[in-house]
Design a protein around this motif. Structure first.
Motif, PDB file in Angstrom:
ATOM      1  N   PRO A   1      15.275  26.320 -18.532  1.00  0.00           N
ATOM      2  CA  PRO A   1      14.503  25.481 -17.611  1.00  0.00           C
ATOM      3  C   PRO A   1      13.383  24.803 -18.386  1.00  0.00           C
ATOM      4  CG  PRO A   1      13.907  27.774 -17.331  1.00  0.00           C
ATOM      5  CD  PRO A   1      15.049  27.751 -18.311  1.00  0.00           C
ATOM      6  N   HIS A   2      12.978  23.617 -17.957  1.00  0.00           N
ATOM      7  CA  HIS A   2      11.886  22.933 -18.630  1.00  0.00           C
ATOM      8  C   HIS A   2      10.578  23.659 -18.360  1.00  0.00           C
ATOM      9  CE1 HIS A   2      13.618  19.228 -20.288  1.00  0.00           C
ATOM     10  NE2 HIS A   2      14.511  19.349 -19.333  1.00  0.00           N
ATOM     11  N   GLY A   3       9.948  24.137 -19.406  1.00  0.00           N
ATOM     12  CA  GLY A   3       8.675  24.824 -19.245  1.00  0.00           C
ATOM     13  C   GLY A   3       7.486  23.945 -19.550  1.00  0.00           C
TER      14      GLY A   3
ATOM     15  N   PRO B   1       0.824  -1.217   0.000  1.00  0.00           N
ATOM     16  CA  PRO B   1       0.000   0.000   0.000  1.00  0.00           C
ATOM     17  C   PRO B   1       0.858   1.267   0.000  1.00  0.00           C
ATOM     18  CG  PRO B   1       0.165  -0.873   2.221  1.00  0.00           C
ATOM     19  CD  PRO B   1       0.931  -1.824   1.330  1.00  0.00           C
ATOM     20  N   VAL B   2       0.322   2.329  -0.594  1.00  0.00           N
ATOM     21  CA  VAL B   2       0.979   3.629  -0.605  1.00  0.00           C
ATOM     22  C   VAL B   2      -0.034   4.692  -0.187  1.00  0.00           C
ATOM     23  CG1 VAL B   2       2.634   2.999  -2.397  1.00  0.00           C
ATOM     24  CG2 VAL B   2       0.446   4.042  -3.040  1.00  0.00           C
ATOM     25  N   GLU B   3       0.461   5.866   0.180  1.00  0.00           N
ATOM     26  CA  GLU B   3      -0.419   6.960   0.580  1.00  0.00           C
ATOM     27  C   GLU B   3      -0.546   8.035  -0.496  1.00  0.00           C
ATOM     28  OE1 GLU B   3       0.412   8.453   4.471  1.00  0.00           O
ATOM     29  OE2 GLU B   3       0.946   6.480   5.239  1.00  0.00           O
ATOM     30  N   GLU B   4       0.534   8.239  -1.273  1.00  0.00           N
ATOM     31  CA  GLU B   4       0.531   9.238  -2.329  1.00  0.00           C
ATOM     32  C   GLU B   4       1.372   8.759  -3.493  1.00  0.00           C
ATOM     33  OE1 GLU B   4       0.786  13.572  -0.996  1.00  0.00           O
ATOM     34  OE2 GLU B   4       1.655  12.515   0.710  1.00  0.00           O
ATOM     35  N   ILE B   5       1.074   9.312  -4.668  1.00  0.00           N
ATOM     36  CA  ILE B   5       1.810   8.986  -5.890  1.00  0.00           C
ATOM     37  C   ILE B   5       2.046  10.282  -6.654  1.00  0.00           C
ATOM     38  CG2 ILE B   5       1.752   7.724  -8.085  1.00  0.00           C
ATOM     39  CD1 ILE B   5      -0.327   5.873  -6.716  1.00  0.00           C
ATOM     40  N   VAL B   6       3.242  10.433  -7.186  1.00  0.00           N
ATOM     41  CA  VAL B   6       3.547  11.539  -8.094  1.00  0.00           C
ATOM     42  C   VAL B   6       4.076  10.942  -9.390  1.00  0.00           C
ATOM     43  CG1 VAL B   6       5.125  13.448  -8.566  1.00  0.00           C
ATOM     44  CG2 VAL B   6       3.938  13.336  -6.377  1.00  0.00           C
ATOM     45  N   VAL B   7       3.493  11.355 -10.494  1.00  0.00           N
ATOM     46  CA  VAL B   7       3.906  10.915 -11.828  1.00  0.00           C
ATOM     47  C   VAL B   7       4.336  12.158 -12.595  1.00  0.00           C
ATOM     48  CG1 VAL B   7       3.224   9.669 -13.913  1.00  0.00           C
ATOM     49  CG2 VAL B   7       2.192   9.072 -11.715  1.00  0.00           C
ATOM     50  N   SER B   8       5.521  12.134 -13.200  1.00  0.00           N
ATOM     51  CA  SER B   8       6.006  13.350 -13.859  1.00  0.00           C
ATOM     52  C   SER B   8       6.751  13.028 -15.141  1.00  0.00           C
ATOM     53  CB  SER B   8       6.934  14.142 -12.927  1.00  0.00           C
ATOM     54  OG  SER B   8       8.196  13.522 -12.819  1.00  0.00           O
ATOM     55  N   SER B   9       6.759  14.009 -16.038  1.00  0.00           N
ATOM     56  CA  SER B   9       7.577  13.922 -17.239  1.00  0.00           C
ATOM     57  C   SER B   9       8.997  14.356 -16.916  1.00  0.00           C
ATOM     58  CB  SER B   9       6.987  14.799 -18.349  1.00  0.00           C
ATOM     59  OG  SER B   9       6.894  16.141 -17.922  1.00  0.00           O
ATOM     60  N   ASP B  10       9.894  14.160 -17.866  1.00  0.00           N
ATOM     61  CA  ASP B  10      11.299  14.539 -17.693  1.00  0.00           C
ATOM     62  C   ASP B  10      11.407  16.035 -17.438  1.00  0.00           C
ATOM     63  OD1 ASP B  10      14.117  14.538 -17.859  1.00  0.00           O
ATOM     64  OD2 ASP B  10      13.998  15.113 -19.964  1.00  0.00           O
ATOM     65  N   GLY B  11      12.344  16.398 -16.591  1.00  0.00           N
ATOM     66  CA  GLY B  11      12.596  17.807 -16.345  1.00  0.00           C
ATOM     67  C   GLY B  11      12.018  18.339 -15.054  1.00  0.00           C
ATOM     68  N   ALA B  12      11.240  17.525 -14.315  1.00  0.00           N
ATOM     69  CA  ALA B  12      10.653  18.009 -13.064  1.00  0.00           C
ATOM     70  C   ALA B  12      11.699  18.195 -11.975  1.00  0.00           C
ATOM     71  CB  ALA B  12       9.565  17.056 -12.582  1.00  0.00           C
ATOM     72  N   ARG B  13      12.845  17.521 -12.106  1.00  0.00           N
ATOM     73  CA  ARG B  13      13.953  17.645 -11.151  1.00  0.00           C
ATOM     74  C   ARG B  13      13.484  17.399  -9.713  1.00  0.00           C
ATOM     75  NH1 ARG B  13      15.472  22.764 -13.917  1.00  0.00           N
ATOM     76  NH2 ARG B  13      15.587  23.816 -11.911  1.00  0.00           N
ATOM     77  N   LEU B  14      12.743  16.303  -9.518  1.00  0.00           N
ATOM     78  CA  LEU B  14      12.242  15.957  -8.192  1.00  0.00           C
ATOM     79  C   LEU B  14      13.317  15.216  -7.402  1.00  0.00           C
ATOM     80  CD1 LEU B  14       8.651  14.744  -9.135  1.00  0.00           C
ATOM     81  CD2 LEU B  14       9.382  17.019  -8.368  1.00  0.00           C
TER      82      LEU B  14
ATOM     83  N   ASN C   1       8.624  27.728  -8.399  1.00  0.00           N
ATOM     84  CA  ASN C   1       9.792  28.595  -8.241  1.00  0.00           C
ATOM     85  C   ASN C   1      11.104  27.962  -8.707  1.00  0.00           C
ATOM     86  OD1 ASN C   1       8.162  30.612  -6.961  1.00  0.00           O
ATOM     87  ND2 ASN C   1       8.221  29.390  -5.091  1.00  0.00           N
ATOM     88  N   ASP C   2      11.437  26.782  -8.170  1.00  0.00           N
ATOM     89  CA  ASP C   2      12.750  26.195  -8.433  1.00  0.00           C
ATOM     90  C   ASP C   2      12.975  25.914  -9.913  1.00  0.00           C
ATOM     91  OD1 ASP C   2      12.802  26.276  -5.717  1.00  0.00           O
ATOM     92  OD2 ASP C   2      12.858  24.109  -5.405  1.00  0.00           O
ATOM     93  N   LEU C   3      11.925  25.477 -10.610  1.00  0.00           N
ATOM     94  CA  LEU C   3      12.111  25.094 -12.011  1.00  0.00           C
ATOM     95  C   LEU C   3      12.339  26.290 -12.925  1.00  0.00           C
ATOM     96  CD1 LEU C   3       9.642  22.137 -12.684  1.00  0.00           C
ATOM     97  CD2 LEU C   3      12.061  22.092 -12.114  1.00  0.00           C
ATOM     98  N   GLN C   4      12.148  27.496 -12.407  1.00  0.00           N
ATOM     99  CA  GLN C   4      12.400  28.677 -13.225  1.00  0.00           C
ATOM    100  C   GLN C   4      13.868  29.089 -13.198  1.00  0.00           C
ATOM    101  OE1 GLN C   4       9.673  29.220 -14.905  1.00  0.00           O
ATOM    102  NE2 GLN C   4       8.807  27.665 -13.525  1.00  0.00           N
ATOM    103  N   VAL C   5      14.654  28.434 -12.359  1.00  0.00           N
ATOM    104  CA  VAL C   5      16.082  28.749 -12.226  1.00  0.00           C
ATOM    105  C   VAL C   5      16.892  27.613 -12.841  1.00  0.00           C
ATOM    106  CG1 VAL C   5      17.961  29.214 -10.619  1.00  0.00           C
ATOM    107  CG2 VAL C   5      15.644  30.034 -10.116  1.00  0.00           C
ATOM    108  N   VAL C   6      17.817  27.936 -13.716  1.00  0.00           N
ATOM    109  CA  VAL C   6      18.642  26.925 -14.372  1.00  0.00           C
ATOM    110  C   VAL C   6      19.865  26.627 -13.501  1.00  0.00           C
ATOM    111  CG1 VAL C   6      19.899  26.299 -16.457  1.00  0.00           C
ATOM    112  CG2 VAL C   6      17.911  27.794 -16.619  1.00  0.00           C
ATOM    113  N   PRO C   7      19.994  25.402 -12.968  1.00  0.00           N
ATOM    114  CA  PRO C   7      21.175  25.078 -12.154  1.00  0.00           C
ATOM    115  C   PRO C   7      22.457  25.134 -12.984  1.00  0.00           C
ATOM    116  CG  PRO C   7      19.446  23.405 -11.926  1.00  0.00           C
ATOM    117  CD  PRO C   7      19.064  24.280 -13.068  1.00  0.00           C
TER     118      PRO C   7
END
Length: 223
Positions: A203-205, A160-173, A189-195
């Motif tokens: 940044p991935h938009g 069992p799980v409590e939460e799930i996150v599904v994302s495309s490439d570039g989310a930098r999770l 906020n964070d994704l607007q800054v290019v490391p």
């Protein structure tokens, strides 16, 4: 069952005027097959059969990446399937990723090295490098849908799980971002800054992130 899917077109700029059309075609084909097939894996495999053209060269196919989760409506469990570089994160006691690297270690080393040596490279230059360095199925653990003759999606079951996150490439999770509850701030906020070590000059938009949680107080459970 509830099916949650994130899809992203792999648009090869070297395909010229047809590049965007091929990407849209790949995503539309994948979405259509996921709607009509009984399992996520069936849908991905059916889309791959429709997209791959043996006479086309590497990366000259309509291609798409995806992460798909089939969720039970009566218990916090299900099955995930990933093609290429999309991501699935699960929260049990804490957050963990089930996503492996789409590239083999040697290919990852070559590709990351090229990115470091060519900061700010344009779309066409990047795709030419991908064709040269990653244009063989031997470079991939898990290629995009449509890319090569053989499809090798990663898959597994959970619960069992409590939460799930599904994302495309570039989310930098990362576990830190999710465990601290900063997902929405990170996306805003964070994704607007290019490391400094970011492989792209922008940044991935076009990131897509789906967040699903389980609430046993409701009949269906999912929120």
């Amino acid at each position: 069952m509830l099916r949650v899917a994130v899809m992203d077109a792999a648009v090869n700029a070297n395909n010229g005027a047809d590049a965007a059309e091929m990407g849209h075609h790949a995503v539309d084909t994948l979405a259509a097959e996921l709607r009509r097939r009984p399992s996520a894996l069936d849908g991905i495999e059916a889309a791959h059969r429709r997209l791959h053209v043996p006479s086309h060269g590497p990366f000259r196919q309509p291609m798409a990446t995806c992460a798909v989760v089939d969720l039970s409506m009566t218990s916090p469990s299900g099955r995930w399937v990933i093609s290429a570089d999309s991501e699935v994160w699960l929260r049990e006691r804490s957050w963990r990723s089930v996503t492996g690297d789409a590239l083999t270690p040697a290919a990852r080393r070559d590709w990351d090295g090229w990115l470091r040596e060519h900061p700010g490279a344009g779309d066409r230059e990047r795709w030419s490098a991908q064709e040269a360095l990653l244009g063989s199925p031997d470079a991939w653990n898990n290629p995009s849908v449509g890319a090569f003759a053989e499809l090798n999606p990663a898959s597994g079951e959970f619960g069992p799980v409590e939460e799930i996150v599904v994302s495309s490439d570039g989310a930098r999770l990362s576990p830190d971002i999710l465990n601290s509850g900063r997902l929405h701030d990170h996306l805003r906020n964070d994704l607007q800054v290019v490391p400094a070590d970011h492989g792209h000059p922008w940044p991935h938009g076009d990131v897509t992130v789906l967040h699903v949680s389980w609430d046993g107080r409701h009949d269906a459970g999912l929120m």
